[in-house]
Scaffold this active site. Structure first.
Site, PDB file in Angstrom:
ATOM      1  N   LYS A  38       0.830  -1.212   0.000  1.00 58.02           N
ATOM      2  CA  LYS A  38       0.000   0.000   0.000  1.00 58.02           C
ATOM      3  C   LYS A  38       0.861   1.259   0.000  1.00 58.02           C
ATOM      4  O   LYS A  38       0.351   2.352  -0.273  1.00 58.02           O
ATOM      5  CB  LYS A  38      -0.960   0.006   1.192  1.00 58.02           C
ATOM      6  CG  LYS A  38      -0.330   0.174   2.549  1.00 58.02           C
ATOM      7  CD  LYS A  38      -1.387   0.193   3.639  1.00 58.02           C
ATOM      8  CE  LYS A  38      -0.761   0.362   5.019  1.00 58.02           C
ATOM      9  NZ  LYS A  38      -0.036   1.639   5.176  1.00 58.02           N
ATOM     10  N   ASP A  39       2.163   1.122   0.276  1.00 59.82           N
ATOM     11  CA  ASP A  39       3.074   2.265   0.250  1.00 59.82           C
ATOM     12  C   ASP A  39       3.765   2.444  -1.097  1.00 59.82           C
ATOM     13  O   ASP A  39       4.512   3.409  -1.288  1.00 59.82           O
ATOM     14  CB  ASP A  39       4.152   2.124   1.338  1.00 59.82           C
ATOM     15  CG  ASP A  39       3.591   2.232   2.745  1.00 59.82           C
ATOM     16  OD1 ASP A  39       2.547   2.893   2.906  1.00 59.82           O
ATOM     17  OD2 ASP A  39       4.182   1.650   3.673  1.00 59.82           O
ATOM     18  N   ARG A  87      -7.830   8.139   2.779  1.00 55.91           N
ATOM     19  CA  ARG A  87      -8.898   7.178   2.445  1.00 55.91           C
ATOM     20  C   ARG A  87      -9.807   6.949   3.648  1.00 55.91           C
ATOM     21  O   ARG A  87     -11.035   6.963   3.532  1.00 55.91           O
ATOM     22  CB  ARG A  87      -8.262   5.849   2.006  1.00 55.91           C
ATOM     23  CG  ARG A  87      -9.237   4.684   1.880  1.00 55.91           C
ATOM     24  CD  ARG A  87      -8.487   3.384   1.688  1.00 55.91           C
ATOM     25  NE  ARG A  87      -7.575   3.109   2.781  1.00 55.91           N
ATOM     26  CZ  ARG A  87      -7.906   2.467   3.905  1.00 55.91           C
ATOM     27  NH1 ARG A  87      -9.148   2.037   4.078  1.00 55.91           N
ATOM     28  NH2 ARG A  87      -7.014   2.247   4.853  1.00 55.91           N
ATOM     29  N   ARG A  88      -9.224   6.766   4.817  1.00 65.32           N
ATOM     30  CA  ARG A  88     -10.028   6.556   6.024  1.00 65.32           C
ATOM     31  C   ARG A  88     -10.792   7.823   6.383  1.00 65.32           C
ATOM     32  O   ARG A  88     -11.965   7.757   6.763  1.00 65.32           O
ATOM     33  CB  ARG A  88      -9.132   6.143   7.190  1.00 65.32           C
ATOM     34  CG  ARG A  88      -8.466   4.779   7.030  1.00 65.32           C
ATOM     35  CD  ARG A  88      -7.630   4.469   8.248  1.00 65.32           C
ATOM     36  NE  ARG A  88      -6.867   3.240   8.103  1.00 65.32           N
ATOM     37  CZ  ARG A  88      -5.549   3.141   8.319  1.00 65.32           C
ATOM     38  NH1 ARG A  88      -4.863   4.218   8.681  1.00 65.32           N
ATOM     39  NH2 ARG A  88      -4.928   1.996   8.175  1.00 65.32           N
ATOM     40  N   ARG A 116       0.834  11.371  11.849  1.00 67.41           N
ATOM     41  CA  ARG A 116       1.889  10.531  11.309  1.00 67.41           C
ATOM     42  C   ARG A 116       2.812  10.110  12.436  1.00 67.41           C
ATOM     43  O   ARG A 116       2.657  10.497  13.574  1.00 67.41           O
ATOM     44  CB  ARG A 116       2.667  11.266  10.219  1.00 67.41           C
ATOM     45  CG  ARG A 116       1.829  11.545   8.967  1.00 67.41           C
ATOM     46  CD  ARG A 116       2.687  11.816   7.750  1.00 67.41           C
ATOM     47  NE  ARG A 116       3.600  10.724   7.505  1.00 67.41           N
ATOM     48  CZ  ARG A 116       4.928  10.843   7.516  1.00 67.41           C
ATOM     49  NH1 ARG A 116       5.502  12.006   7.780  1.00 67.41           N
ATOM     50  NH2 ARG A 116       5.702   9.792   7.286  1.00 67.41           N
ATOM     51  N   ARG A 128       2.024   6.673  18.078  1.00 66.68           N
ATOM     52  CA  ARG A 128       0.673   7.221  17.884  1.00 66.68           C
ATOM     53  C   ARG A 128      -0.268   6.721  18.982  1.00 66.68           C
ATOM     54  O   ARG A 128      -1.076   7.484  19.521  1.00 66.68           O
ATOM     55  CB  ARG A 128       0.121   6.803  16.522  1.00 66.68           C
ATOM     56  CG  ARG A 128       0.797   7.433  15.343  1.00 66.68           C
ATOM     57  CD  ARG A 128       0.062   7.050  14.072  1.00 66.68           C
ATOM     58  NE  ARG A 128       0.967   6.710  12.993  1.00 66.68           N
ATOM     59  CZ  ARG A 128       0.601   6.148  11.866  1.00 66.68           C
ATOM     60  NH1 ARG A 128      -0.663   5.855  11.660  1.00 66.68           N
ATOM     61  NH2 ARG A 128       1.490   5.874  10.928  1.00 66.68           N
ATOM     62  N   CYS A 169      -0.581  10.279  -3.636  1.00 67.55           N
ATOM     63  CA  CYS A 169      -0.581   9.866  -2.236  1.00 67.55           C
ATOM     64  C   CYS A 169      -1.687  10.544  -1.442  1.00 67.55           C
ATOM     65  O   CYS A 169      -2.125  10.038  -0.413  1.00 67.55           O
ATOM     66  CB  CYS A 169       0.778  10.132  -1.598  1.00 67.55           C
ATOM     67  SG  CYS A 169       1.125  11.879  -1.298  1.00 67.55           S
TER      68      CYS A 169
END
Length: 317
Positions: free
Chosen positions: A83-84, A136-137, A154, A160, A249
């Site tokens: 996904k990156d 996206r989220r 990030r 996090r 991105c």
């Protein structure tokens, strides 16, 4: 052709990436007991930069420096979370993905501060803030719950989660990937597991890709033994769709391909505005031959007919 005596594995230095690299190392040793492995970590620009990646050049910065190490011969393979890997740019010259590991759980999960009374997004009051690293989220949360606030965050996942618990930022919840939490031993923190209908995954979610030099036949031959054909087909459909959309991105794009009980591929794609108020959706099934590239192109074409390009271009760079 004999297997290599040593394979140097390039990876990001983040704990999750190191766990992925070790997973690949274990598979190599399993398939070729005489091959030694050495993990070579690298702190990428994306790891050092805590701001918006779009300002620095996009999420391809997670892979760029490791790919350069591979091209120079400093490492023999590179391990990437798919996904990156950017969908709007070709692979670096001379490099190929020779193996994809079996896909892990693609679902996203919701975490709450330790001791919080909430157990689901539906419990949050108007104005509550949800933290996530993903556009996206963010788009999908705001599409379904416009009364919430979403803040981009990030940094290392463990850090996090600590910031969520400390409460200094005022976050009421955080959304992360289930597979990532599992790699870090933090799965127990997931209070709500979102279905793929509630939160469509990112293209390449849950897939670890292993890259090597095209002309390195011994390494490529060994990696082929690790490749999971089902995952490769599903990922190919998703990435063909993404490439056709030319998503960046900062483009809220979701794509998820599965293989049905009858072996037929099913690909679902969505493109959103940043706040999720507008979106387009397409879903198609594989036809004769079940070619994943053809399926990805069909879904892409359907999304573009519905205005996906306008939605993508409307998101600020």
């Amino acid at each position: 052709m004999s297997n290599p005596e040593l394979i140097r594995i390039g990876t990001r230095a983040a704990p999750m990436a190191l766990a992925q690299a070790e997973q690949v190392a274990e598979l190599i040793r399993k398939h070729s007991p005489d091959t030694a492995t050495k993990i070579v970590p690298c702190k990428t620009q994306a790891d050092l930069w805590q701001g918006d990646l779009a300002r620095l050049g996009g999420k391809g910065l997670f892979t760029k420096e490791i790919d350069h190490m591979l091209q120079r011969g400093s490492v023999d393979i590179a391990v990437h979370c798919m996904k990156d890997v950017p969908g709007d740019k070709p692979l670096p010259e001379g490099l190929i993905f020779a193996a994809y590991l079996p896909r892990e759980d693609v679902r996203d999960v919701v975490l709450f501060p330790e001791g919080a009374e909430h157990r689901a997004l539906a419990d949050l009051p108007p104005g509550a803030t949800v933290a996530t690293s993903s556009v996206r989220r963010k788009a999908q949360v705001l599409r379904d719950r416009p009364h919430l606030q979403v803040e981009r965050v990030r940094g290392l996942v463990g850090n996090r989660v600590e910031r969520l618990d400390q409460g200094k930022k005022g976050w009421s919840a955080m959304i992360l990937s289930l597979a990532g939490l599992r790699r870090l031993g933090l799965e127990h923190r997931a209070e709500q597991i979102l279905s793929v209908d509630e939160m469509i995954p990112a293209v390449g979610a849950g897939v670890i890709g292993v890259e090597c030099r095209r002309d390195d036949a011994p390494v490529a031959g060994l990696l082929e033994q690790l490749n999971h054909a089902k995952t490769m087909k599903e990922l190919t459909a998703e990435r063909v769709m993404l490439h056709g959309l030319r998503g960046r991105c900062n483009s809220p794009i979701a794509g998820h391909c599965i293989t049905g009980p009858d072996g037929q591929l099913v690909l679902r794609g969505m493109v959103f505005t940043r706040e999720g108020a507008q979106f387009v959706h397409a879903q198609h099934w594989g036809e004769a031959g079940n070619d994943p590239g053809t399926l990805g192109a069909r879904v892409c074409a359907d999304l573009l007919r519905q205005g996906a390009r306008e939605l993508i271009e409307g998101v600020p760079r």
